[in-house]
Scaffold this active site. Structure first.
Site, PDB file in Angstrom:
ATOM      1  N   ASP A 162       0.873  -1.280   0.254  1.00  0.00           N
ATOM      2  CA  ASP A 162       0.215  -0.278  -0.548  1.00  0.00           C
ATOM      3  C   ASP A 162       0.489   1.114   0.168  1.00  0.00           C
ATOM      4  O   ASP A 162       1.934   0.947   0.048  1.00  0.00           O
ATOM      5  CB  ASP A 162      -0.750   0.050   0.720  1.00  0.00           C
ATOM      6  N   GLU A 165       4.154   1.305   2.344  1.00  0.00           N
ATOM      7  CA  GLU A 165       4.882   0.362   2.077  1.00  0.00           C
ATOM      8  C   GLU A 165       4.185  -0.853   3.221  1.00  0.00           C
ATOM      9  O   GLU A 165       5.384  -1.350   3.608  1.00  0.00           O
ATOM     10  CB  GLU A 165       5.808   1.303   2.159  1.00  0.00           C
ATOM     11  N   GLU A 318       7.686  14.099   9.495  1.00  0.00           N
ATOM     12  CA  GLU A 318       6.685  12.588   8.523  1.00  0.00           C
ATOM     13  C   GLU A 318       5.876  13.075   9.881  1.00  0.00           C
ATOM     14  O   GLU A 318       4.455  12.688   9.329  1.00  0.00           O
ATOM     15  CB  GLU A 318       7.324  11.078   8.970  1.00  0.00           C
TER      16      GLU A 318
HETATM   17  C1  BGC Z   1       5.346   6.097   3.499  1.00  0.00           C
HETATM   18  C2  BGC Z   1       5.581   6.128   2.375  1.00  0.00           C
HETATM   19  C3  BGC Z   1       6.628   7.778   1.607  1.00  0.00           C
HETATM   20  C4  BGC Z   1       8.000   6.885   2.207  1.00  0.00           C
HETATM   21  C5  BGC Z   1       8.774   7.798   1.911  1.00  0.00           C
HETATM   22  C6  BGC Z   1       6.912   6.018   4.232  1.00  0.00           C
HETATM   23  O1  BGC Z   1       7.419   5.494   5.597  1.00  0.00           O
HETATM   24  O2  BGC Z   1       4.920   5.348   4.418  1.00  0.00           O
HETATM   25  O3  BGC Z   1       4.348   6.571   2.103  1.00  0.00           O
HETATM   26  O4  BGC Z   1       6.240   7.416   0.256  1.00  0.00           O
HETATM   27  O5  BGC Z   1       8.004   7.026   3.440  1.00  0.00           O
HETATM   28  O6  BGC Z   1       8.566   9.042   2.634  1.00  0.00           O
END
Ligand code: BGC
Length: 363
Positions: A162, A165, A318
Site C-alpha cells: 500500500d 509500504e 513526517e
Molecule cells: C511512507 C511512504 C513514503 C515514504 C517516503 C514511508 O514511511 O509510508 O508513504 O512514500 O515513507 O516518504
C-alpha cells in the site's frame, strides 16, 4: 521561526537536485531517494505555488528515468500476464536521485517494499494536472506517460504494497483510487479511450461492495479499518464528491477513530511506525476535505496544528510524536532509523496545498 507557506516552498525548491529529482527528505539518511508518490505531491504543490518550471523539471526527471527503464516495464507486464509477479520484477516506488534503481540486496530478498502501483497512478495524475496548468507536454513526457498507462492497464489492479509500504498482497482502496485517477486524467490528456474506460471500471470497483463496509470505505478487502489515505478518494482524485454519502461516512469514521482531539490525523489504528502518531500530510488532507465541505474551521485548525508542529527552524516532520499508539515502537524505530524524517518534503508540500485551500477554497 514561524512556518510560512513561502518557507515550505523554499524548502521544496531547495531540495530539488540538479537532475530534477526531489528526495523524500534532505536530511533523513534512509530517505535519500526520489519516490514517485512523494514527488508527485511536491510537484503538485510547486505548481500550486506558481513554480511551474521546477514542477516541470521534476516531471522530466521522472519521464527520463522511466524511459531509461522501459525494458523493465515490459518484464513487469510479462510477469503479470504469466502470473509470475515478484517484488523485484515489478516497477519500483522510488529511484536514486540520479534516476537509477537501487542495487538488489545480496540475498535477493526484497528488503524494503518497492512494488506499489499507486506511485504510477500518482505520477499520471500530477503530470496531467501540471499540463492542465499550462505545463509543456513534450515528446519525452508523452512517451513516458504512454509507457506508464500501458503498465497500469496490465498491472494496475495487481495485489501489492500500500501507500505506506505495508500490507503486501492486497488490493488497496487508495492505491486503486490513484491508479483510476491517473488513468482517467492521463487518458484524457492523450486521448486514450482504453485508459478512460479502465479508469471507469476501477472507479466502479473502488466504490462497489468489495471496498466498502456498512456504507463507508475500508482500507482493503479483508481489513475493515479506516485509513487516512481514503481522504484522497475525493481530493485530489475526485473519484467521489466530498458530499458522497459513502465518503461522508468515511470522513466521520476518520474523525472518530483517527483524529486526535486538538491534534492531527493518524494513518490507521494499530500503526506502529515511529509509534503510530499523527501524520502532517493527513492533517492537511482532512483540512482540505473539510474546507471543501464548508467546514473552514477544521481547515484552519489543521493548518494551525501543522504550523505548530514545525521545528524552530521551520521544518516539518513526517509525523508528530506526542500521541503515539505504541511508545515501545517509537523507541524501536528511533533506534533503527534515527529521529523521524525532518524535513519531510511531502509534509511541506501538503502545508503549501492546505495554505492555498484555506485562502482560496480550492488548490
Ligand atoms: C511512507 C511512504 C513514503 C515514504 C517516503 C514511508 O514511511 O509510508 O508513504 O512514500 O515513507 O516518504
Amino acid at each position: 521561526m514561524t512556518l510560512t507557506a513561502s518557507r515550505s516552498v523554499d524548502l521544496l525548491v531547495g531540495a530539488q537536485t540538479r537532475w530534477g529529482s526531489i528526495p523524500a527528505s534532505t536530511e533523513h539518511e534512509v530517505y535519500q531517494f526520489g519516490w514517485l508518490r512523494d514527488g508527485s505531491w511536491c510537484a503538485y504543490a510547486l505548481d500550486v505555488a506558481g513554480h511551474h518550471e521546477q514542477a516541470g523539471a521534476w516531471h522530466r526527471w521522472v519521464a527520463r528515468t522511466l524511459l531509461d527503464h522501459s525494458a523493465r516495464f515490459d518484464q513487469a507486464c510479462e510477469a503479470v500476464r504469466h502470473g509470475a509477479v515478484t517484488g523485484a520484477v515489478m516497477m519500483p516506488a522510488r529511484f536514486t536521485l540520479d534516476g537509477h534503481e537501487e542495487e538488489p540486496s545480496a540475498d535477493d530478498e526484497e528488503e524494503w517494499p518497492n512494488f506499489q502501483t499507486d506511485c504510477y497512478g500518482f505520477w499520471l495524475w500530477a503530470l496531467a494536472d501540471h499540463v492542465n496548468r499550462g505545463g509543456l507536454l513534450d515528446d519525452t513526457l508523452t512517451a513516458a506517460a504512454d509507457l506508464v498507462i500501458r503498465y497500469l492497464l496490465v498491472a494496475g489492479q495487481t495485489p501489492c504494497f500500500d501507500c505506506w509500504e505495508e500490507n503486501p498482497g492486497n488490493v488497496h482502496t487508495s492505491s486503486l483510487a490513484a491508479v483510476a485517477a491517473g488513468l482517467r486524467d492521463a487518458g484524457r490528456m492523450l486521448g486514450y479511450d482504453s485508459a478512460i474506460a479502465a479508469a471507469d471500471q476501477i472507479t466502479a470497483r473502488v466504490t462497489g461492495p468489495e471496498h466498502t463496509l456498512g456504507g463507508a470505505f475500508i482500507r482493503f478487502p479483508g481489513d475493515t479499518r479506516v485509513d487516512g489515505s481514503l481522504l484522497w478518494l475525493a481530493v485530489p482524485f475526485g473519484l467521489v464528491e466530498v458530499t458522497d454519502p459513502t465518503f461522508v461516512n468515511t470522513v466521520t469514521r476518520i474523525q472518530q477513530e483517527l483524529v486526535v482531539p486538538g491534534g492531527g490525523v493518524r494513518r490507521y489504528l494499530g500503526d506502529t511506525f515511529y509509534g503510530g502518531s499523527e501524520w502532517i500530510l493527513l492533517a492537511a488532507s482532512l483540512g482540505w476535505v473539510q474546507t471543501q465541505r464548508g467546514d473552514t474551521a477544521t481547515g484552519a485548525a489543521m493548518l494551525d496544528w501543522i504550523e505548530a508542529a514545525a521545528t524552530v527552524d521551520g521544518m516539518l516532520p513526517e509525523q508528530a510524536q506526542d500521541h503515539v499508539q505504541s511508545p515501545y515502537m517509537l523507541q524501536f524505530w528511533r533506534a533503527k532509523w534515527g529521529q523521524t524524517a525532518t524535513p519531510l518534503l511531502w509534509s511541506h508540500a501538503m502545508h503549501v496545498v492546505l495554505n492555498d485551500v484555506c485562502r482560496s477554497g480550492s488548490a
